[in-house]
Design a protein around this motif. Structure first.
Motif, mmCIF file in Angstrom:
data_model
loop_
_atom_site.group_PDB
_atom_site.id
_atom_site.type_symbol
_atom_site.label_atom_id
_atom_site.label_comp_id
_atom_site.label_asym_id
_atom_site.label_seq_id
_atom_site.Cartn_x
_atom_site.Cartn_y
_atom_site.Cartn_z
ATOM 1 N N UNK A 16 -4.613 4.182 11.373
ATOM 2 C CA UNK A 16 -3.385 4.904 11.406
ATOM 3 C C UNK A 16 -1.891 3.837 10.878
ATOM 4 N N UNK A 17 -2.681 2.757 11.852
ATOM 5 C CA UNK A 17 -0.830 1.384 11.623
ATOM 6 C C UNK A 17 -0.744 0.956 10.395
ATOM 7 N N UNK A 18 -2.060 1.247 9.710
ATOM 8 C CA UNK A 18 -2.484 1.038 8.226
ATOM 9 C C UNK A 18 -1.662 1.775 7.131
ATOM 10 N N UNK A 19 -0.234 1.054 6.263
ATOM 11 C CA UNK A 19 0.102 1.849 5.012
ATOM 12 C C UNK A 19 -0.927 2.272 4.462
ATOM 13 N N UNK A 20 -0.006 3.061 3.292
ATOM 14 C CA UNK A 20 -1.857 3.946 1.860
ATOM 15 C C UNK A 20 -1.281 2.603 0.638
ATOM 16 N N UNK A 21 -0.588 1.510 1.100
ATOM 17 C CA UNK A 21 -0.658 -0.069 -0.445
ATOM 18 C C UNK A 21 -2.195 -0.575 0.520
ATOM 19 N N UNK A 22 -1.472 -0.816 1.654
ATOM 20 C CA UNK A 22 -2.662 -2.011 2.426
ATOM 21 C C UNK A 22 -4.170 -1.072 2.103
ATOM 22 N N UNK A 23 -3.714 0.254 2.189
ATOM 23 C CA UNK A 23 -5.665 0.899 2.542
ATOM 24 C C UNK A 23 -5.713 0.825 1.259
ATOM 25 N N UNK A 24 -5.246 0.775 0.140
ATOM 26 C CA UNK A 24 -5.145 0.695 -1.809
ATOM 27 C C UNK A 24 -5.595 -0.724 -1.926
#
Length: 706
Positions: A16-24
Motif C-alpha cells: 500500500x506504500x507504493x504509488x500507482x506509477x511505481x507499480x506500473x
C-alpha cells in the motif's frame, strides 16, 4: 482461486506504500503481471485485484480488533491504487470493471464500511490517532467510489440508487460523517497546553488534518445531494430526516468553534467555515425536494424541535451576513465558502425589521450597491486519497512526521464583487417574499399576515437594545423612522428593478411589491402622530402600488408553485387551467422606466417625493398596461432547446399531459438541459400548448366557413 488471508495481509502491508506509477513500472518489467513485496514475496496483481475486495469485506464483518481500521485503511489505499492502474492495464479493467459480481461487491464494501463507521456504535474514548484513522477511513472509502465507478457524481448516484441497500448507505454515510465531526469538535476546543503529550501528531497538525478529512467527506455527500434524484431519496429517508439525524449533523457542524490556540491557524479555520457553508447548502437541497416536505416529515415524527438550534445558528450567521463588511470571515487567501449567502437562503427572521431601520445611507451602501468592501470566496477540496491515508498511517510508524499534506483548492465558484452583492440583495427580497405568503392548505389562520405585523412591530423597537441588532450599524431615531423606512424600501425597489437581469426572480419582486402595498396603512397606523414633518407636507406619503396585472391573481414561485396569490396575499389553489397568455411558464415583464442614472440618496423633500413616485409607478417596476398598447412582453423559463425537446417528445407521447409519471420523467430530463422546470409547470405548458392548437384550429375552421 482467491488468495488466502495469510498471503493477502502481508501483501497489503507491503504494497500500500507504493504509488500507482511505481507499480506500473514494476509490471512493465515483469511480463507475468506479478510484483514482489517485502523484497522476497511474489504476487499476481490480477489475483490480488480479485481477492482484495472480498478480503476487506470479510475484515469489516470480523470481530473488532485494535488495528482493524488501520489495516482496512491500508487495504482501501491499495485498492484505490489498483483502480488508478485500470487505464494503463486492460487486465485490471476486465477484473475491476467488467466483472459485475466484483463491482457489486466493491459497492457492498463501501456500504459495509459506512455501517461500521457510522452505525449506532457505543461511545468510547479514542486517542487522537484512532480518531484520525476513522476520519480518514470515512473520507477515503467514500472517494473510493470515484475509483471503480466514475469521476462524475451523476454516474455514482445512478449506481447507488440502483442498489438495494441505498437507504442503508444514506443513513450510515451521514452518521459516519457525524462521528467525524464529533471527534473534530473535541480537537478544535483543545488548548495546546491542555493536550496530553503522546507519540504522534501535534495538536495543531492533528486538528488541521482531521478538519481536512471532515471537509472531504461532507463535500462528497454534498456533491451527491446536488444531484436531484439523490437529494429526493435523502429527503424520503425516515431514519435520517424523519428522526432528525440530518439536523443533528448540521447542528454539530454549525456549532463548531476553535480555541484561542487555533485562531491563527488560517487553513484550519477556513476549512471549518467551508464545512459550515456546505452543510447549509446541503440542507437547502433537501428542503427543496419536490417529492416530500422534509419539515413536514420531521413534524410528523415529533422531531420539529430539532430545527430550533439550526434556526438559531442561521440567525447568528444572518446578522453577520447583513453587515456591510463581513471582514471577520472573508478571506481571499483562504476561502471560507459561501457561509453567509447559504445562511440567507435558509433564513426567515424578523431581523429584517432592524435592517430597514438602518440610516438611509447605510442601507443603500449595504443592499443597493454593486460594490461591497469584501465578499466571500468558495473552493472545493481536491482530495488525495493516497496522501491522506499515507500521512495518517505514518503516525503509527514514526515519531518524526512530515508536514500535513495541503490539498489543492479549486476556485471554481468564485463570484465577482458585484455578483456577490446582487445575490445578497436578491436573497433579502426572496426572504420577504416567502415570509409574506399564506398557504391555507399548510398554514393555520393565525399565521395570516403574521410576518408583516411582526415586521411593523419590530420597527417600533430600539434595535440597539434588542438581540436583532446588526453589528456596527447606525439606526434612524423612532421619530423619523416611518420616513426612513419608506425611503429604504423605495431605494431597494429601484435597485431591484436593475437586478431583474442579474438573478432576481421577477415573481419574488412582484410579491415584494404586494408586501410594500400592505405595509403602507400599517406604518401609517403604527407611527401616527410621531412624524409632524410628514403631516405638514402637501401630499402625504403614499405607498400604494397599482395592480401589477389586470389578471385576478399574481403568480409566485418556490413554495407556492402550485398556487395563485390573490391581492390579499392568500395562496389559493388554481381551479382551472390558465390561458396561454397567463400560463405558468410566462409572466409579464416589468416596466424599466425607472430613473437608473439617478443617485439613490436624495436630499430634502426629494426623499418623500421620490418615495411617492417609486411606490406609485415606474421606480417600483410596475407592470405596464401594455395590453392597451399591444406591446405585452413574455418571459419563458423554458429554453428553446427544452421546448424543441418537448415538441419531439409529444410526437411519441401525444397524451403525455394525462400521465403524472410521464410529466415527472420529462421534467427531470428538461432540468438536465436547461433552466429548472417543475412537473406542475410542465403540465401547465402542455395544457396551454393544447389550448393554443385548439384555438388555431378553431380559427382556421371559422375562416373556411366564411
Amino acid at each position: 482461486m482467491l488468495l488466502q488471508a495469510k498471503h493477502l495481509i502481508p501483501a497489503v502491508n507491503g504494497l500500500h506504500w507504493r504509488e500507482s506509477l511505481e507499480i506500473h513500472k514494476l509490471l512493465q518489467d515483469n511480463k507475468d503481471f506479478c510484483i514482489y513485496y517485502n523484497n522476497v514475496e511474489k504476487i499476481s496483481v490480477e489475483k490480488l485485484a480479485v481477492a482484495l475486495p472480498v478480503h476487506l469485506l470479510a475484515v469489516i464483518k470480523a470481530p473488532d480488533r485494535d488495528d482493524k481500521f488501520e489495516y482496512l485503511l491500508s487495504g482501501i489505499r491499495l485498492l484505490h491504487t489498483l483502480c488508478e492502474l485500470i487505464s494503463r492495464h486492460s487486465k485490471l479493467d476486465q477484473v475491476l470493471l467488467d466483472d459485475c459480481v466484483l463491482s457489486a461487491m466493491m459497492v457492498d464494501l463501501v456500504i459495509n464500511a459506512m455501517v461500521a463507521l457510522g452505525g449506532n456504535r457505543k461511545e468510547s474514548w479514542k486517542s487522537d490517532n484512532e480518531s484520525l484513522v476513522e476520519a480518514t477511513m470515512v473520507a477515503s472509502t467514500l472517494h473510493l467510489l470515484h475509483g471503480f465507478i466514475s469521476p462524475e457524481f451523476v454516474d455514482i448516484v445512478q449506481v447507488l440508487l440502483a442498489h438495494s441497500k441505498v437507504d442503508l448507505f444514506i443513513e450510515t454515510a451521514f452518521g459516519a460523517v457525524h462521528n467525524v465531526v464529533r471527534s473534530l469538535e473535541a480537537k478544535l476546543l483543545y488548548r495546546g497546553s491542555d493536550h496530553p503529550k503522546k507519540l504522534g501528531a501535534s495538536p495543531l497538525k492533528s486538528a488541521k488534518f482531521h478538519c481536512q478529512q471532515a471537509e472531504a467527506a461532507l463535500q462528497f455527500l454534498h456533491s451527491l445531494c446536488q444531484e436531484k434524484l439523490f437529494s429526493e431519496r435523502v429527503a424520503k429517508n425516515k431514519e435520517l430526516c424523519g428522526k432528525g439525524g440530518l439536523l443533528m449533523l448540521a447542528k454539530s457542524i454549525l456549532s463548531l468553534s476553535v480555541s484561542p490556540g487555533f485562531v491563527k491557524e488560517a487553513t484550519t479555520v477556513a476549512s471549518m467555515y467551508r464545512i459550515k457553508a456546505k452543510v447549509l447548502s446541503l440542507l437547502h437541497h433537501i428542503f427543496e425536494a419536490d417529492s416530500v416536505s422534509f419539515l413536514d416529515e420531521l413534524e410528523r415524527a415529533g422531531n420539529l424541535h430539532l430545527a430550533q438550534p439550526i434556526a438559531s445558528e442561521v440567525l447568528s450567521l444572518l446578522k453577520l451576513g447583513l453587515s456591510e463588511s463581513p471582514n471577520d470571515i472573508a478571506s481571499h487567501d483562504y476561502p471560507m465558502g459561501f457561509v453567509l449567502l447559504n445562511a440567507m437562503r435558509l433564513a426567515k427572521s424578523t431581523i429584517l425589521s432592524a435592517l430597514f431601520c438602518l440610516s438611509h445611507e447605510e442601507f443603500v451602501s449595504m443592499l443597493c450597491s454593486s460594490a461591497l468592501s469584501s465578499r466571500e470566496d468558495d473552493a472545493t477540496l481536491d482530495y488525495d486519497l493516497f496522501k491522506s491515508a499515507g500521512w495518517v498511517l505514518s503516525v503509527f510508524s514514526s515519531s518524526s512526521l512530515l508536514d500535513v499534506p495541503q490539498f489543492k483548492l479549486n476556485f471554481q465558484n468564485n463570484l465577482t464583487m458585484s455578483s456577490y452583492a446582487h445575490q445578497r440583495t436578491s436573497l433579502v427580497i426572496k426572504i420577504i417574499a416567502n415570509l409574506h405568503c399564506f398557504a391555507p392548505e399548510v398554514c393555520i389562520e393565525e399565521d395570516r399576515n403574521r410576518f408583516i405585523k411582526d415586521f411593523v412591530s419590530g420597527l417600533r423597537k430600539d434595535p440597539l437594545s434588542m438581540t436583532i441588532q446588526l453589528p456596527n450599524s447606525s439606526y434612524t431615531p423612532v421619530a423619523q423612522r416611518a420616513t426612513s423606512v419608506c425611503r429604504n424600501i423605495c431605494s431597494l425597489l429601484r435597485h431591484a428593478d436593475f437586478l431583474i437581469t442579474n438573478g432576481l426572480d421577477v415573481k419574488d419582486l412582484m410579491m415584494f411589491r404586494v408586501f410594500c402595498k400592505q405595509l403602507q396603512p400599517l406604518i401609517r397606523s403604527e407611527f401616527e402622530g410621531s412624524q409632524a414633518t410628514v403631516k405638514q407636507r402637501k401630499e402625504p406619503l403614499n405607498l400604494n402600488i397599482e395592480r401589477a396585472s389586470e389578471e385576478p391573481n399574481v403568480r409566485v414561485e418556490g413554495a407556492a408553485t402550485k398556487y395563485n396569490v390573490n391581492e390579499n396575499m392568500e395562496i389559493v389553489p388554481r381551479l382551472k387551467e390558465s390561458d396561454a397568455d397567463a400560463c405558468n411558464l410566462e409572466t409579464s415583464s416589468l416596466d424599466t422606466r425607472s430613473n437608473r442614472g439617478k443617485s439613490l440618496v436624495e436630499d430634502g423633500d426629494g426623499d418623500v417625493e421620490l418615495a411617492h413616485e417609486l411606490f406609485k409607478g415606474s421606480g417600483s417596476g410596475e407592470v405596464k398596461e401594455d395590453e392597451k398598447q399591444g406591446k405585452k412582453r413574455k418571459r419563458s423559463i423554458m429554453s428553446d432547446d427544452q421546448v424543441e425537446l418537448m415538441e419531439k417528445a409529444i410526437v411519441d407521447e401525444p397524451d403525455m399531459r394525462r400521465s403524472a409519471a410521464w410529466i415527472k420523467k420529462w421534467a427531470e430530463k428538461l432540468n438536465q438541459n436547461g433552466p429548472r422546470v417543475t412537473a406542475m409547470q410542465l403540465k401547465n405548458w402542455l395544457s396551454n400548448r393544447r389550448a393554443k392548437l385548439a384555438r388555431a384550429m378553431s380559427g382556421k375552421t371559422s375562416k373556411g366557413k366564411k
